[in-house]
Design a protein around this motif. Structure first.
Motif, mmCIF file in Angstrom:
data_model
loop_
_atom_site.group_PDB
_atom_site.id
_atom_site.type_symbol
_atom_site.label_atom_id
_atom_site.label_comp_id
_atom_site.label_asym_id
_atom_site.label_seq_id
_atom_site.Cartn_x
_atom_site.Cartn_y
_atom_site.Cartn_z
ATOM 1 N N ALA A 19 -11.508 19.345 49.614
ATOM 2 C CA ALA A 19 -12.110 18.828 48.376
ATOM 3 C C ALA A 19 -12.415 17.338 48.498
ATOM 4 C CB ALA A 19 -11.184 19.087 47.184
ATOM 5 N N LEU A 20 -11.478 16.574 49.046
ATOM 6 C CA LEU A 20 -11.701 15.130 49.158
ATOM 7 C C LEU A 20 -12.759 14.837 50.224
ATOM 8 C CD1 LEU A 20 -8.061 13.703 48.893
ATOM 9 C CD2 LEU A 20 -9.656 14.292 47.072
ATOM 10 N N ALA A 21 -12.730 15.608 51.302
ATOM 11 C CA ALA A 21 -13.701 15.381 52.383
ATOM 12 C C ALA A 21 -15.121 15.712 51.928
ATOM 13 C CB ALA A 21 -13.337 16.210 53.601
ATOM 14 N N ALA A 26 -19.607 7.346 45.030
ATOM 15 C CA ALA A 26 -20.332 6.084 44.940
ATOM 16 C C ALA A 26 -19.350 4.987 44.555
ATOM 17 C CB ALA A 26 -21.423 6.172 43.880
ATOM 18 N N ILE A 27 -19.422 3.866 45.238
ATOM 19 C CA ILE A 27 -18.645 2.700 44.826
ATOM 20 C C ILE A 27 -19.654 1.598 44.502
ATOM 21 C CG2 ILE A 27 -16.783 1.107 45.396
ATOM 22 C CD1 ILE A 27 -15.873 3.035 47.584
ATOM 23 N N VAL A 28 -19.687 1.255 43.219
ATOM 24 C CA VAL A 28 -20.632 0.235 42.765
ATOM 25 C C VAL A 28 -19.855 -1.067 42.581
ATOM 26 C CG1 VAL A 28 -22.313 -0.422 41.004
ATOM 27 C CG2 VAL A 28 -22.016 1.998 41.609
ATOM 28 N N GLY A 29 -20.168 -2.053 43.378
ATOM 29 C CA GLY A 29 -19.425 -3.314 43.361
ATOM 30 C C GLY A 29 -18.340 -3.262 44.415
ATOM 31 N N LEU A 30 -18.449 -4.130 45.433
ATOM 32 C CA LEU A 30 -17.470 -4.085 46.528
ATOM 33 C C LEU A 30 -16.762 -5.408 46.691
ATOM 34 C CD1 LEU A 30 -19.691 -1.696 48.323
ATOM 35 C CD2 LEU A 30 -17.223 -1.313 48.213
ATOM 36 N N GLY A 31 -16.423 -5.982 45.545
ATOM 37 C CA GLY A 31 -15.645 -7.214 45.543
ATOM 38 C C GLY A 31 -14.166 -6.895 45.461
ATOM 39 N N GLY A 32 -13.473 -7.624 44.570
ATOM 40 C CA GLY A 32 -12.022 -7.503 44.467
ATOM 41 C C GLY A 32 -11.529 -6.093 44.210
ATOM 42 N N GLY A 33 -12.186 -5.359 43.302
ATOM 43 C CA GLY A 33 -11.745 -3.999 42.987
ATOM 44 C C GLY A 33 -12.270 -2.973 43.980
ATOM 45 N N GLY A 34 -13.584 -3.004 44.183
ATOM 46 C CA GLY A 34 -14.237 -1.978 44.999
ATOM 47 C C GLY A 34 -13.785 -1.963 46.450
ATOM 48 N N SER A 35 -13.412 -3.136 46.986
ATOM 49 C CA SER A 35 -12.985 -3.172 48.389
ATOM 50 C C SER A 35 -11.663 -2.423 48.575
ATOM 51 C CB SER A 35 -12.878 -4.615 48.889
ATOM 52 O OG SER A 35 -11.906 -5.336 48.167
ATOM 53 N N HIS A 36 -10.774 -2.533 47.582
ATOM 54 C CA HIS A 36 -9.525 -1.746 47.625
ATOM 55 C C HIS A 36 -9.845 -0.252 47.526
ATOM 56 C CE1 HIS A 36 -6.138 -4.607 47.079
ATOM 57 N NE2 HIS A 36 -6.991 -5.352 46.401
ATOM 58 N N VAL A 37 -10.759 0.086 46.619
ATOM 59 C CA VAL A 37 -11.097 1.501 46.404
ATOM 60 C C VAL A 37 -11.620 2.109 47.708
ATOM 61 C CG1 VAL A 37 -12.673 3.076 45.199
ATOM 62 C CG2 VAL A 37 -11.541 1.242 43.926
ATOM 63 N N ALA A 38 -12.541 1.398 48.366
ATOM 64 C CA ALA A 38 -13.128 1.907 49.607
ATOM 65 C C ALA A 38 -12.050 2.152 50.657
ATOM 66 C CB ALA A 38 -14.161 0.913 50.131
ATOM 67 N N GLN A 39 -11.163 1.191 50.809
ATOM 68 C CA GLN A 39 -10.121 1.314 51.821
ATOM 69 C C GLN A 39 -9.217 2.517 51.538
ATOM 70 O OE1 GLN A 39 -6.851 -1.534 51.705
ATOM 71 N NE2 GLN A 39 -7.052 -1.843 53.923
ATOM 72 N N LEU A 41 -9.788 5.213 49.691
ATOM 73 C CA LEU A 41 -10.467 6.513 49.810
ATOM 74 C C LEU A 41 -10.566 6.924 51.280
ATOM 75 C CD1 LEU A 41 -13.371 6.240 47.185
ATOM 76 C CD2 LEU A 41 -11.085 7.214 46.881
ATOM 77 N N ALA A 42 -10.820 5.954 52.153
ATOM 78 C CA ALA A 42 -10.907 6.264 53.586
ATOM 79 C C ALA A 42 -9.559 6.783 54.091
ATOM 80 C CB ALA A 42 -11.335 5.031 54.367
ATOM 81 N N HIS A 48 -17.543 10.913 52.440
ATOM 82 C CA HIS A 48 -18.936 10.652 52.038
ATOM 83 C C HIS A 48 -18.985 9.473 51.076
ATOM 84 C CE1 HIS A 48 -20.645 14.367 53.784
ATOM 85 N NE2 HIS A 48 -19.426 14.836 53.551
ATOM 86 N N PHE A 49 -19.554 8.379 51.527
ATOM 87 C CA PHE A 49 -19.566 7.153 50.736
ATOM 88 C C PHE A 49 -20.988 6.659 50.523
ATOM 89 C CE2 PHE A 49 -15.557 7.322 52.981
ATOM 90 C CZ PHE A 49 -14.623 6.840 52.075
ATOM 91 N N LYS A 50 -21.252 6.226 49.310
ATOM 92 C CA LYS A 50 -22.474 5.464 49.040
ATOM 93 C C LYS A 50 -22.017 4.147 48.426
ATOM 94 C CE LYS A 50 -25.156 9.642 48.224
ATOM 95 N NZ LYS A 50 -26.064 9.824 49.342
ATOM 96 N N LEU A 51 -22.348 3.061 49.106
ATOM 97 C CA LEU A 51 -21.843 1.747 48.717
ATOM 98 C C LEU A 51 -22.985 0.900 48.152
ATOM 99 C CD1 LEU A 51 -19.833 1.068 52.029
ATOM 100 C CD2 LEU A 51 -19.018 2.226 49.949
#
Ligand SMILES: [Zn+2]
Lengths: 271, 166
Positions: A19-21, A26-39, A41-42, A48-51
């Motif tokens: 399910a997660l794979a 989508a991560i909108v905004g890759l500053g203070g919050g979004g950069s943590h989210v991206a890391q 989730l990986a 599957h990422f859209k940044l």
């Protein structure tokens, strides 16, 4: 589970890894919050990422942008490239689409996602993401942080994590976004100003948002919020994160701002 | 191009509840689901917004078929589709959990209904949706297509089930 990598999160369920794979995020905004989210989730096994972020890293971002380096500041590296690098260091074969732009310039890319994380400034930007998420039937997770100086009481740090799903209450229903705060922001020409941000508070909010998303996609807690919305408020001075009081005044578990038919592309109908 | 139906969980639950109701003589129930077609980067989206059950009196008492609806039921669906130029999916349910697919009789019905709905609203996607207690599958005709496509169906809400079939 197909590999050892996710053995410590097998409690998420036998189909969680798939399910997660499969989920396109989508991560909108890759500053203070979004950069943590991206890391995070990986690490969890999202693939599957859209940044979306038009900005280049600056020196003032280094206090909180996960993965950012001094060299990136020297080179003025786009934030989406830093996020992709962080994702690929954990998941080299992940599918990453980078949009070094506003999402509004690539709306069809955002619409193809199964889940949207919004880490944006101001009410107007949040509302635009909320509208898109409703029209295209996508769950939306919003995080935000602010520090205000009130009188001589010292700084007050406040934040929020809100998860809304189509059909359920929206960010206006829970009174987080109001016409007044949209107007007020509009009067300032949409300039929310450079908001104070710190890495630990961004981390608390981003981690909480990721946790809500994992539960949404796996159902591992087997609990469904009776209000069909999650609105958590963060008091950064005390460290308390709790359901917002405004949920008590929610009149319905349905949304009164978007009708069921307000979906899909706006198109002229044949007469 | 691939097709994804994004179905709100509350609509899914409402359809399951309706289709599970016993009928005076028909063995299974049918309904129609209306939605909008939208464009995303690499796929077409069908976003349903309203489910309309077929009223009790529009079923035919035919011993051969589990559920047969009469001409009025289909006429109503056609008219509404033509008027609103929406997508229309014929919905029925197979009891049980997990993934399910159309049976031979279902497919025969769909091959009749899908193209007829297509004539009512050429810009829409039309066809069928078959539910289990926990999932849904779809076969639909996209604008201009003579053969149907197998779409994916994600159920969106608490929890959200992303359909990851190819
Ligand atoms: Zn609302």
């Amino acid at each position: 589970m197909s590999s050892d990598r996710f053995s410590r999160q097998s409690f998420l369920g036998s189909r969680a890894e798939e399910a997660l794979a499969a989920a396109k995020v989508a991560i909108v905004g890759l500053g203070g919050g979004g950069s943590h989210v991206a890391q995070q989730l990986a690490h969890l096994g999202f693939r599957h990422f859209k940044l979306f972020d038009g900005d280049l890293i600056e020196d003032s971002n280094l206090n909180r942008l996960v993965g950012g380096t001094e060299l990136d500041v020297t080179m003025a590296t786009p934030k989406v490239i830093i996020a992709e690098r962080v994702i690929r260091s954990v998941a080299p074969t992940a599918y990453v689409e980078r949009y070094q732009a506003r999402w509004q310039d690539h709306p069809e890319a955002l619409r193809s996602c199964d889940l949207i994380f919004g880490n944006v400034d101001g009410y107007r930007q949040r509302w635009e993401l909320q509208v898109c998420s409703r029209r295209y039937c996508i769950p939306y997770v919003d995080i935000g942080l602010d520090v205000a100086e009130v009188g001589d009481e010292g700084p007050k740090m406040r934040g929020q994590v809100i998860l809304t799903v189509p059909g359920g209450p929206c960010m206006k229903c829970v009174d987080f976004i109001t016409d007044e705060n949209l107007d007020e922001e509009g009067a300032r020409y949409g300039d929310a100003g450079p908001r104070p941000q710190v890495v630990w508070a961004n981390g608390v909010l981003a981690s909480t948002a990721v946790g809500l998303a994992v539960d949404l996609l796996t159902g591992w807690t087997r609990s469904v919020p009776s209000e069909r919305v999650v609105y958590l408020s963060y008091d950064g001075n005390t460290g308390v994160l709790a359901p917002d009081k405004r949920l008590r005044y929610l009149k319905s578990s349905s949304c009164r701002h978007f009708t069921a038919e307000d979906v899909g592309d706006r198109a002229l109908r044949p007469a | 191009m691939s097709v994804l139906v994004r179905l709100r969980r509350d609509l899914f639950d409402a359809m399951v509840a309706d289709l599970c109701r016993p009928h005076p003589f028909a063995l299974e129930r049918v309904g129609f689901l209306y939605g909008k077609l939208a464009r995303a980067l690499d796929l077409r989206l069908v976003i349903p917004f309203e489910y309309v059950p077929v009223p009790d009196e529009q079923y035919l008492d035919e011993p051969d078929a589990a559920a047969t609806i009469n001409a009025d039921a289909l006429f109503d669906a056609h008219q509404r589709t033509r008027r609103a130029q929406d997508c229309c999916l014929h919905v029925h349910m197979h009891l049980g959990e997990g993934s399910t697919w159309f049976g031979t009789t279902d497919l025969k019905t769909l091959r009749r209904i899908g193209p007829s709905l297509q004539r009512m609203a050429k810009g829409g996607a039309h066809g069928g949706l078959v539910l289990s207690l926990s999932t849904a599958s779809t076969l639909l005709w996209l604008p201009g297509d003579t053969e149907p496509s197998r779409g994916r169906v994600s159920i969106v809400g608490f929890p959200t089930s992303v359909d990851w079939r190819r």
